[in-house]
Design a protein around this motif. Structure first.
Motif, short mmCIF file in Angstrom:
data_model
loop_
_atom_site.label_atom_id
_atom_site.label_comp_id
_atom_site.label_asym_id
_atom_site.label_seq_id
_atom_site.Cartn_x
_atom_site.Cartn_y
_atom_site.Cartn_z
N ALA A 209 -12.08 22.89 3.41
CA ALA A 209 -13.31 23.54 2.97
C ALA A 209 -14.19 22.58 2.17
O ALA A 209 -15.41 22.51 2.37
CB ALA A 209 -12.97 24.77 2.13
N ALA A 210 -13.58 21.82 1.29
CA ALA A 210 -14.34 20.94 0.40
C ALA A 210 -14.95 19.76 1.12
O ALA A 210 -15.97 19.21 0.69
CB ALA A 210 -13.44 20.45 -0.73
N SER A 211 -14.35 19.35 2.25
CA SER A 211 -14.83 18.17 2.95
C SER A 211 -15.81 18.48 4.07
O SER A 211 -16.57 17.60 4.50
CB SER A 211 -13.65 17.37 3.51
OG SER A 211 -12.93 18.13 4.47
N VAL A 212 -15.83 19.75 4.55
CA VAL A 212 -16.65 20.09 5.72
C VAL A 212 -17.82 21.00 5.37
O VAL A 212 -18.90 20.87 5.95
CB VAL A 212 -15.77 20.74 6.81
CG1 VAL A 212 -16.62 21.24 7.97
CG2 VAL A 212 -14.71 19.77 7.31
N CYS A 213 -17.63 21.92 4.43
CA CYS A 213 -18.61 22.99 4.22
C CYS A 213 -19.75 22.57 3.30
O CYS A 213 -19.59 21.70 2.43
CB CYS A 213 -17.91 24.22 3.66
SG CYS A 213 -16.68 24.91 4.79
N ASP A 214 -20.89 23.22 3.48
CA ASP A 214 -22.06 22.96 2.64
C ASP A 214 -21.92 23.61 1.27
O ASP A 214 -22.45 23.10 0.28
CB ASP A 214 -23.33 23.53 3.30
CG ASP A 214 -23.57 22.95 4.67
OD1 ASP A 214 -23.56 21.72 4.80
OD2 ASP A 214 -23.78 23.74 5.62
N ARG A 215 -21.23 24.74 1.24
CA ARG A 215 -21.20 25.57 0.04
C ARG A 215 -19.84 26.21 -0.09
O ARG A 215 -19.24 26.61 0.91
CB ARG A 215 -22.30 26.63 0.15
CG ARG A 215 -22.32 27.71 -0.91
CD ARG A 215 -23.38 28.73 -0.51
NE ARG A 215 -23.37 29.91 -1.36
CZ ARG A 215 -23.84 31.10 -0.98
NH1 ARG A 215 -24.36 31.24 0.22
NH2 ARG A 215 -23.80 32.13 -1.79
N LEU A 216 -19.36 26.33 -1.32
CA LEU A 216 -18.10 27.00 -1.60
C LEU A 216 -18.35 28.19 -2.52
O LEU A 216 -19.04 28.07 -3.52
CB LEU A 216 -17.11 26.04 -2.27
CG LEU A 216 -16.73 24.77 -1.52
CD1 LEU A 216 -15.71 23.96 -2.33
CD2 LEU A 216 -16.17 25.09 -0.14
N VAL A 217 -17.77 29.32 -2.14
CA VAL A 217 -17.76 30.50 -2.99
C VAL A 217 -16.31 30.70 -3.42
O VAL A 217 -15.44 30.94 -2.58
CB VAL A 217 -18.28 31.74 -2.24
CG1 VAL A 217 -18.14 32.99 -3.10
CG2 VAL A 217 -19.74 31.53 -1.83
N VAL A 218 -16.04 30.56 -4.70
CA VAL A 218 -14.68 30.62 -5.22
C VAL A 218 -14.42 32.01 -5.80
O VAL A 218 -15.20 32.49 -6.63
CB VAL A 218 -14.45 29.55 -6.30
CG1 VAL A 218 -12.97 29.52 -6.71
CG2 VAL A 218 -14.89 28.18 -5.82
N MET A 219 -13.31 32.65 -5.34
CA MET A 219 -12.98 33.98 -5.81
C MET A 219 -11.63 33.99 -6.52
O MET A 219 -10.73 33.23 -6.17
CB MET A 219 -12.95 34.96 -4.64
CG MET A 219 -14.29 35.14 -3.94
SD MET A 219 -14.29 36.55 -2.80
CE MET A 219 -14.18 37.92 -3.96
#
Length: 268
Positions: A209-219
């Protein structure tokens, strides 16, 4: 815009599994929802898909509550890949992918449906699997067929851009895949976002997720505790607080995003 507005989900027992969660899924962006087991990630996705009704708040598509939209209209603009799909009938792969064409009605008579199904299979590296029986495939291959079904539902041929914003919601799409296909699926998700789709993926693989995605939503605990680009969102303190892991966050030397280098898990 697909948006969650102060969404809460409460079980009959009174347990609150999602607590006033708000976010928007933007066209042209690949967003990952991450967090430990039981954080509320899949519940949030189900509410955004219109598959469940919130106890509080609402989910909107272009400012219209999902609950007010007809099923076919919603299905033409939002496709959902669940964590697992059980299908015991001996359908051919092309027939399973063709189920994604149902919201488009008589479109099949003009031939576009068949072309979209073929294009969807090619995008998940299963171009030659159309006549195979779905039940004979491995779990990972079946998951990719289901992803192709979602692509067929969103009605895009290779290179096309949607005339209206459409959304792809993925619940742990890489769980049953080997590393090469995990990366291929997430690269496809990123490519689709670059073509104008809004893509939201629930992921357990923090590094992917951290290397590919533009945005992270952490829950965590049913709440959104952080939201933003990977490099600005993840740090050692947040990872320790949410996951119980001591880890370094390192700039990705071969691409965007960041890499996660864990040291140790905190024992109970």
């Amino acid at each position: 815009m697909l948006a969650a507005r102060e969404l809460s989900l409460i079980l009959p027992s009174g347990r609150r599994i999602l607590d006033r969660a708000s976010l928007s899924v933007a066209p042209g962006q690949l967003t990952a929802v991450i967090g430990p087991n039981g954080a509320g990630k899949s519940s949030l996705l189900r509410l955004l898909a219109g598959e469940a009704r919130p106890a509080e708040g609402r989910a909107d598509l272009d400012e219209t509550p999902l609950a007010r939209l007809r099923g076919r209209e919603r299905a033409r603009r939002i496709a959902v890949l669940p964590q697992s799909t059980h299908l015991d009938f001996a359908f051919r792969v092309s027939e399973v992918v063709g189920l994604g064409r149902l919201p488009h009605g008589d479109d099949e008579t003009r031939g576009r449906g068949r072309a979209v199904v073929a294009a969807a299979l090619a995008q998940v590296d299963l171009a030659d699997y159309g006549d195979r029986l779905y039940t004979t495939l491995s779990g990972g291959e079946q998951q990719r067929v289901q992803l192709a079904r979602c692509l067929a539902q969103l009605d895009l041929l290779a290179g096309e851009r949607p005339d209206r914003a459409r959304y792809l919601l993925l619940d742990e799409p890489t769980a049953s895949l080997d590393p090469a296909h995990q990366l291929a699926v997430m690269t496809l998700a990123r490519d689709l976002s670059r073509r104008g789709l809004g893509v939201l993926a629930v992921l357990h693989d923090l590094g992917l997720a951290a290397s590919v995605c533009d945005r992270l939503v952490v829950m965590a605990g049913g709440r959104i505790v952080a939201d933003g680009p990977p490099g600005a969102t993840l740090d050692r303190g947040l990872i320790a607080a949410v996951y119980g892991i001591d880890a370094e966050v390192i700039a990705n030397p071969v691409g965007g995003g960041v890499l996660i280098a864990p040291r140790a898990a905190r024992c109970p």
